[in-house]
Design an enzyme around this catalytic site. Structure first.
Site, PDB file in Angstrom:
ATOM      1  N   GLY A 185       0.777  -1.247   0.000  1.00  0.00           N
ATOM      2  CA  GLY A 185       0.000   0.000   0.000  1.00  0.00           C
ATOM      3  C   GLY A 185       0.799   1.282   0.000  1.00  0.00           C
ATOM      4  O   GLY A 185       0.334   2.310  -0.486  1.00  0.00           O
TER       5      GLY A 185
ATOM      6  N   ASP B 152      -4.683   2.388  10.730  1.00  0.00           N
ATOM      7  CA  ASP B 152      -6.089   2.043  10.970  1.00  0.00           C
ATOM      8  C   ASP B 152      -6.188   1.425  12.370  1.00  0.00           C
ATOM      9  O   ASP B 152      -6.249   2.148  13.360  1.00  0.00           O
ATOM     10  CB  ASP B 152      -6.555   1.096   9.859  1.00  0.00           C
ATOM     11  CG  ASP B 152      -8.024   0.719   9.973  1.00  0.00           C
ATOM     12  OD1 ASP B 152      -8.796   1.511  10.538  1.00  0.00           O
ATOM     13  OD2 ASP B 152      -8.406  -0.367   9.495  1.00  0.00           O
TER      14      ASP B 152
ATOM     15  N   PHE C  33     -13.764   4.261   4.561  1.00  0.00           N
ATOM     16  CA  PHE C  33     -12.937   3.406   3.720  1.00  0.00           C
ATOM     17  C   PHE C  33     -12.416   4.192   2.520  1.00  0.00           C
ATOM     18  O   PHE C  33     -13.183   4.790   1.769  1.00  0.00           O
ATOM     19  CB  PHE C  33     -13.697   2.157   3.256  1.00  0.00           C
ATOM     20  CG  PHE C  33     -12.753   1.087   2.785  1.00  0.00           C
ATOM     21  CD1 PHE C  33     -12.129   0.239   3.698  1.00  0.00           C
ATOM     22  CD2 PHE C  33     -12.442   0.955   1.447  1.00  0.00           C
ATOM     23  CE1 PHE C  33     -11.215  -0.719   3.278  1.00  0.00           C
ATOM     24  CE2 PHE C  33     -11.533  -0.002   1.008  1.00  0.00           C
ATOM     25  CZ  PHE C  33     -10.920  -0.838   1.931  1.00  0.00           C
ATOM     26  N   VAL C  34     -11.094   4.159   2.361  1.00  0.00           N
ATOM     27  CA  VAL C  34     -10.433   5.005   1.370  1.00  0.00           C
ATOM     28  C   VAL C  34      -9.734   4.139   0.328  1.00  0.00           C
ATOM     29  O   VAL C  34      -9.164   3.093   0.660  1.00  0.00           O
ATOM     30  CB  VAL C  34      -9.400   5.906   2.091  1.00  0.00           C
ATOM     31  CG1 VAL C  34      -8.698   6.823   1.106  1.00  0.00           C
ATOM     32  CG2 VAL C  34     -10.083   6.723   3.171  1.00  0.00           C
TER      33      VAL C  34
ATOM     34  N   LYS D  24      -6.360   7.321  10.481  1.00  0.00           N
ATOM     35  CA  LYS D  24      -7.801   7.263  10.767  1.00  0.00           C
ATOM     36  C   LYS D  24      -8.065   7.632  12.211  1.00  0.00           C
ATOM     37  O   LYS D  24      -7.381   7.153  13.120  1.00  0.00           O
ATOM     38  CB  LYS D  24      -8.340   5.852  10.510  1.00  0.00           C
ATOM     39  CG  LYS D  24      -8.813   5.630   9.102  1.00  0.00           C
ATOM     40  CD  LYS D  24      -9.602   4.348   8.967  1.00  0.00           C
ATOM     41  CE  LYS D  24      -9.726   3.973   7.498  1.00  0.00           C
ATOM     42  NZ  LYS D  24     -10.351   2.665   7.289  1.00  0.00           N
TER      43      LYS D  24
ATOM     44  N   ASP E 198       0.712   3.202   4.249  1.00  0.00           N
ATOM     45  CA  ASP E 198      -0.345   3.982   3.603  1.00  0.00           C
ATOM     46  C   ASP E 198      -1.296   4.578   4.626  1.00  0.00           C
ATOM     47  O   ASP E 198      -1.680   5.733   4.533  1.00  0.00           O
ATOM     48  CB  ASP E 198      -1.099   3.125   2.558  1.00  0.00           C
ATOM     49  CG  ASP E 198      -1.580   1.788   3.099  1.00  0.00           C
ATOM     50  OD1 ASP E 198      -1.354   1.478   4.294  1.00  0.00           O
ATOM     51  OD2 ASP E 198      -2.194   1.027   2.327  1.00  0.00           O
TER      52      ASP E 198
ATOM     53  N   ASP F 205      -6.157  -0.075  -1.602  1.00  0.00           N
ATOM     54  CA  ASP F 205      -6.989  -0.911  -2.461  1.00  0.00           C
ATOM     55  C   ASP F 205      -8.304  -1.285  -1.807  1.00  0.00           C
ATOM     56  O   ASP F 205      -8.460  -1.239  -0.583  1.00  0.00           O
ATOM     57  CB  ASP F 205      -6.247  -2.216  -2.796  1.00  0.00           C
ATOM     58  CG  ASP F 205      -6.170  -3.154  -1.591  1.00  0.00           C
ATOM     59  OD1 ASP F 205      -5.588  -2.746  -0.568  1.00  0.00           O
ATOM     60  OD2 ASP F 205      -6.708  -4.274  -1.669  1.00  0.00           O
TER      61      ASP F 205
ATOM     62  N   ARG G  88      -5.445   0.749  -6.569  1.00  0.00           N
ATOM     63  CA  ARG G  88      -4.188   1.268  -6.024  1.00  0.00           C
ATOM     64  C   ARG G  88      -3.569   2.322  -6.937  1.00  0.00           C
ATOM     65  O   ARG G  88      -2.798   3.169  -6.492  1.00  0.00           O
ATOM     66  CB  ARG G  88      -3.173   0.136  -5.855  1.00  0.00           C
ATOM     67  CG  ARG G  88      -3.509  -0.854  -4.745  1.00  0.00           C
ATOM     68  CD  ARG G  88      -2.289  -1.709  -4.447  1.00  0.00           C
ATOM     69  NE  ARG G  88      -2.593  -2.928  -3.719  1.00  0.00           N
ATOM     70  CZ  ARG G  88      -2.685  -3.011  -2.398  1.00  0.00           C
ATOM     71  NH1 ARG G  88      -2.536  -1.948  -1.654  1.00  0.00           N
ATOM     72  NH2 ARG G  88      -2.936  -4.171  -1.810  1.00  0.00           N
TER      73      ARG G  88
END
Ligand code: IMP
Ligand code: MG
Length: 182
Positions: free
Chosen positions: A48, A107, A157-158, A136, A104, A164, A170
């Site tokens: 990511g 979370d 959700f990004v 986040k 990336d 992805d 991506r």
């Protein structure tokens, strides 16, 4: 840059390519000031963080080293699986180096926590700091915070710019928010 347009992607744009580039300028300047005179190894966690790492590195004019770690924790779904799998047996050579881990997104914190713990236990780095593109705003499953974050975002959700959904998106140049499944 002369590139063909992407076909319509789902969701709404959160940060455009231009906004991301401007933020990376500032972040890179901060990192350059901090790591001047230090033996820096930048360690992106694949897959990511690939676009983030590539764009950030080229803004840091220091004699840094680059190593990569491949880790899976999400397995393409929209929920974290809770287990972190290292895809290689050996860790990169970071003994006595100041390591900057790149990911990336922060979370649940499980991925970065597992990687940092393993590096500290087995690879003898001089220091380990963490930079994420996105952070986040939520309660973490592990005690893990980022030293540097590109953007603070809500618990949504990004996709895009390395992130992805089920293996796709991506390569989008911007970050978008979607509501899975889609
Ligand atoms: P963690 O839960 O902090 O360990 O994050 C694990 C990984 O889940 C991240 O590196 C991303 O690859 C993925 N992930 C977490 N949130 C999102 C998201 O909103 N979109 C896409 N991938 C995500
Ligand atoms: Mg991922």
């Amino acid at each position: 840059m002369n590139r063909p347009p992407f076909p319509a992607a789902p969701g709404r744009v959160l940060f455009s390519a231009g906004v991301i580039a401007a933020r990376l300028d500032t972040l890179a300047a901060e990192l350059t000031a901090f790591y001047r005179e230090k033996p820096l190894t930048v360690l992106p966690i694949l897959n990511g963080s690939l676009p983030f790492a590539a764009d950030l590195l080229r803004r840091i004019p220091l004699p840094l080293h680059l190593e990569c770690l491949s880790v899976a924790s999400y397995h393409g779904a929209a929920q974290s699986s809770g287990t972190v799998t290292f895809r290689q047996h050996t860790l990169p050579p970071v003994a006595d180096r100041d390591v900057l881990l790149l990911d990336d997104i922060l979370d649940t914190g499980r991925t970065l926590h597992a990687v940092r713990q393993r590096l500290l236990a087995e690879a003898a780095p001089r220091s380990v700091r963490v930079a994420v593109l996105l952070r986040k705003n939520k309660l973490r499953a592990e005690p893990m915070e980022a030293d540097y974050a590109g953007f603070d975002i809500a618990d949504e959700f990004v996709i895009g710019y390395g992130l992805d959904y089920e293996g796709r998106y991506r390569n989008l140049p911007e970050l978008r928010v979607i509501t899975p499944p889609c």
